[in-house]
Design a protein around this motif. Structure first.
Motif: not given
Length: 299
Positions: A7-11, A28-34, A18-26, A282-287
Motif C-alpha cells: 500500500f502507498g502512504a502520504i503524510e 514501511i519498506v521504502d520512503q522519501i521526503t519531498i 513524506v511518501c512511502g510504501i508498506g504492508d498490512d502489518r504497518g 506515515l503508517c496512518g497512510g497505510l491504514a
C-alpha cells in the motif's frame, strides 16, 4: 514481505510530504521526503515516486483544514489553510488524476490515530486521542473504534485556553491569536523565546509554560471526549521532560474531579508517546489505504 500486498502512504505536511510504501502489518519498506512547495510541483514529485510502485491503494493523511464530506462539491479540497498556495486546492482530485489506484483521504492526525489503533499504543481501545504538537497542533480522535467526523473533522488545536498569569504573548494563530496552537505550537515557542524548542535547555521556563497550556487542552479533551488513552506526538513532544510535567499539571487542573485509576494511579500509562514513534503519520497512510480496499470489498 514477498507475496504481501503493498500500500502507498502520504503524510502531507506544511513543510514536507513524506511518501512511502508498506504492508498490512504497518511495516514501511521504502520512503522519501519531498519539500512542500506549490501544489503542482509537490504533487508532481509525489506522483513520480509512486508511478512505478505496485501498490493496491494509496492513503493520504493531509494537513488541513479539509473538506471530508463525500457529499460536498468541494470534497477533497483544502479549505482555510494558512498555506495560501494550497487554499481552495483539490488535492484528492489532483492525485486521482495522476495515479490510477483507489485513494483515501483524511487529516494527518486522524490517519495517525487510525494507525495507532491498528498497530500502536491505542490497540484494543475503542476511544482514544492522538495529539500532535509541532508546526501546528492537531488532534485525531477515535470514538467507538471509528475516526470522528461531524460537521467537519476535529480542530483540537484551536480550543481556547486561559492565559498563564503575567503572560502577555499575543499568540501566533492568524485566526485566533491565543488558542492552544497559538500559544503552544513549535512556532509559538520560537517566537516567544527567540529560539526553537530543541535549542532550549531542560531548565528553561519555556517548558513549564508549555506543559501548562498543553495540560489545559488535555483537561478539555478528557472532560468532553473521555478518551481511554491520550497519545502525544510531534516535534515539540520530543522534549521528553514535557511528559511528566504535563501529567502533573493535568492532575492538578482536574483537582480530584475525575476519580478514575487512569488519572489517579496510572497517569504515566494514560498520557503517553505514540507507540509507532515518528512513524504514526506515515503508517496512518497505510491504514487509510487498507481501509479503502476493505470498504471496496464490503461494497
Amino acid at each position: 514481505m514477498e507475496g504481501r500486498a503493498l500500500f502507498g502512504a502520504i503524510e502531507a505536511g506544511g513543510t514536507k510530504f513524506v511518501c512511502g510504501i508498506g504492508d498490512d502489518r504497518g511495516r514501511i519498506v521504502d520512503q522519501i521526503t519531498i519539500p512542500t512547495t506549490v501544489p503542482e510541483e509537490t504533487l508532481g514529485r509525489v506522483a513520480e515516486y509512486f508511478q512505478d510502485k505496485a501498490i493496491r491503494a494509496l492513503g493520504l493523511g493531509c494537513f488541513g483544514p479539509l473538506d471530508l464530506d463525500p457529499a460536498s462539491p468541494t470534497y477533497g479540497f483544502l479549505t482555510s489553510t494558512p498555506k495560501l498556495a494550497w487554499r481552495g486546492f483539490n488535492i484528492l482530485a489532483n492525485l486521482r488524476r495522476r495515479l490510477a489506484v483507489p485513494i483515501a483521504i483524511d487529516t494527518d492526525v486522524n490517519a495517525a490515530i487510525l494507525a495507532e489503533h491498528r498497530w500502536g499504543a491505542a490497540q484494543g481501545l475503542h476511544t482514544a486521542l492522538y495529539l500532535t504538537v509541532g508546526t501546528g497542533i492537531g488532534g485525531g480522535i477515535l470514538v467507538e473504534g471509528q475516526i470522528l467526523h461531524g460537521m467537519m473533522h476535529p480542530e483540537a488545536g484551536h480550543v481556547i485556553v486561559r492565559r498563564a498569569a503575567g503572560d502577555n504573548f499575543p499568540g501566533v494563530c492568524p485566526a485566533h491569536g491565543d488558542c492552544l496552537e497559538g500559544m503552544a505550537s513549535g512556532p509559538a515557542i520560537e517566537k516567544r523565546w527567540g529560539s526553537k524548542g530543541r535549542d532550549l535547555p531542560l531548565d528553561h521556563p519555556a517548558w513549564d509554560l508549555e506543559a501548562g497550556y498543553l495540560a489545559q487542552g488535555l483537561v478539555t479533551y478528557i472532560c468532553v471526549l473521555s478518551p481511554q488513552r491520550i497519545l502525544l506526538g510531534g516535534g515539540v513532544m520530543q522534549q521528553a521532560d514535557l511528559f511528566p510535567r504535563i501529567r502533573q499539571k493535568v492532575r492538578e487542573m482536574l483537582n480530584g474531579y475525575i476519580q478514575r485509576p487512569e488519572i489517579v494511579a496510572n497517569i504515566d500509562e494514560y498520557i503517553v508517546p505514540p507507540g509507532l514513534g515518528t512513524k504514526s503519520g506515515l503508517c496512518g497512510g497505510l491504514a487509510l489505504a487498507m481501509k479503502a480496499t476493505e470498504a471496496r470489498k464490503e461494497g
